[in-house]
Design a protein around this motif. Sequence first.
Motif, short mmCIF file in Angstrom:
data_model
loop_
_atom_site.label_atom_id
_atom_site.label_comp_id
_atom_site.label_asym_id
_atom_site.label_seq_id
_atom_site.Cartn_x
_atom_site.Cartn_y
_atom_site.Cartn_z
N THR A 15 0.84 -1.20 0.00
CA THR A 15 0.00 0.00 0.00
C THR A 15 0.88 1.25 0.00
N ALA A 16 0.24 2.39 -0.29
CA ALA A 16 0.96 3.67 -0.24
C ALA A 16 1.46 3.93 1.19
N LEU A 17 0.64 3.59 2.18
CA LEU A 17 1.06 3.82 3.58
C LEU A 17 2.33 3.05 3.90
N ASP A 316 3.45 8.17 13.03
CA ASP A 316 3.23 8.34 14.47
C ASP A 316 4.53 8.08 15.25
N ALA A 317 4.44 8.13 16.56
CA ALA A 317 5.65 8.02 17.40
C ALA A 317 6.39 6.72 17.15
N GLY A 319 6.58 5.36 14.27
CA GLY A 319 7.00 5.33 12.84
C GLY A 319 5.97 4.71 11.93
N LYS A 320 4.74 4.51 12.42
CA LYS A 320 3.69 3.92 11.58
C LYS A 320 2.99 5.02 10.79
N ALA A 321 2.76 4.76 9.50
CA ALA A 321 2.09 5.78 8.67
C ALA A 321 0.58 5.67 8.84
N LYS A 322 -0.07 6.82 9.03
CA LYS A 322 -1.55 6.79 9.08
C LYS A 322 -2.10 8.09 8.49
N ALA A 323 -3.29 7.96 7.93
CA ALA A 323 -3.93 9.14 7.35
C ALA A 323 -4.38 10.06 8.48
N LEU A 324 -4.17 11.35 8.31
CA LEU A 324 -4.64 12.32 9.30
C LEU A 324 -6.14 12.48 9.15
N SER A 325 -6.83 12.54 10.30
CA SER A 325 -8.27 12.79 10.19
C SER A 325 -8.54 14.22 10.65
N GLY A 326 -9.78 14.59 10.66
CA GLY A 326 -10.13 15.96 11.06
C GLY A 326 -10.73 16.70 9.89
N ASP A 358 5.06 15.95 7.48
CA ASP A 358 3.96 15.07 7.05
C ASP A 358 3.99 14.93 5.52
N PHE A 359 3.21 13.97 5.05
CA PHE A 359 3.19 13.68 3.61
C PHE A 359 1.81 13.97 3.03
#
Length: 388
Positions: A15-17, A316-317, A319-326, A358-359
């Motif tokens: 995946t891209a993540l 995240d702390a 090093g895991k990539a996750k989509a930002l929400s909000g 961030d990416f």
Amino acid sequence: MNAPTTFDALPRFATALKAIESLKPAEPLYLVHPEKFAAAAKQFLDGFPGDVLYALKANPHPIAVTHLWNAGIRHFDTASLGEIEIVKGLFPDATCHFMAPVRLPGQAKAAFENHGVTDFVVDSDAELDKLLAETGNPKKLRVFVRLVAQLGGALLEMSSKYGCGPPEAAKLLKRVRVAGAAPCLTFHVGSQCLSPFSYAQAIEIAQRTISLSGVEIAALDIGGGFPAAYSGQEPPPYHWYFDMIKEALASLGRPDLKVMCEPGRSLCAPGISLVAQVVLRRGDRLYMNDGIYGSFDEQRFVSFDEDYPPTAITLDAKGKAKALSGAPRPFRAFGPTCDSADKLPRPLLLPDSIANGDFILFDAMGAYTVSSRSPFNGYYPDSWAVIG
Ligand SMILES: Cc1ncc(COP(=O)(O)O)c(C=O)c1O
């Protein structure tokens, strides 16, 4: 990181993540989606009632060309000798069509003699004279007269530089027939054409030209223009275009007529996405590592008028990539060069929590991105990975 001519050596991720997590790309990163190239080609090969020519200018990178070849594309709309050489260098059995109405001196001759190209476009007497003189064997040629098709349904018009109206086109068709070549017609309704009806209107212009000339054409090339589905935009489905085109073609009363199309954007946009990094956030300004001299060059010319919601991704702390929400809010986005013009013309809608490092993941970045990037100011996006 890597500048590939083949993709065997490219890093591959599920995946891209995962790609972002592993590579933490500090330079813009192109993500190739082989199954999206295959799906785009299949839609055209299954749905369009004639030959499908990939318009190389949209993305001449070997990665794009090879994926489309693997998906069954065998014809190429090439607009220069350089483009023909790219295609033939990769796939000697490919069929190239030289579909630029104004060619540099000697290019038609080289295309015809060295690469077996027999389809050419003209929109003026002078280019027809030059073509006939350079190739010297009109019986082998199909000459497409380019019509103006200024119909307003597209985001980027393609009729103010090339093309002629029906009376002039009718005269050229007669000249082509007298010269002994096969007379044909072509047009381009404009790129990112959101109105399927534009194709019916343009085919009607072709019909009028045929009637004016009294010449039976051997082929009709309906050009490119089919839209890509960009984030935040939902163009009509392709079958609406194909149905409209089939219906308009039926009205010509020539079931034997050879038909072609030249999609560029629609074949290569979905297959590549782009990961850019936020180098600096200053209030509502984001300074990215890619901009209009890189992958966003086309944004200067196409007036997309809807909001652009790409995906913001953070590590995240752990090093895991996750989509930002909000809730998304608009940001002004700037590229990395010193030029004040290096800013995206429309705001990016992103969560307010986006921060330095961030990416941003942009989908459908395969068309008119890689093909028009420049090394201005020492930046040149050329890192690649495969997804899937
Ligand atoms: C002659 C011709 N054919 C095809 C194309 C491809 O158009 P699109 O990417 O809109 O499908 C172009 C784009 O410039 C063109 O000039």
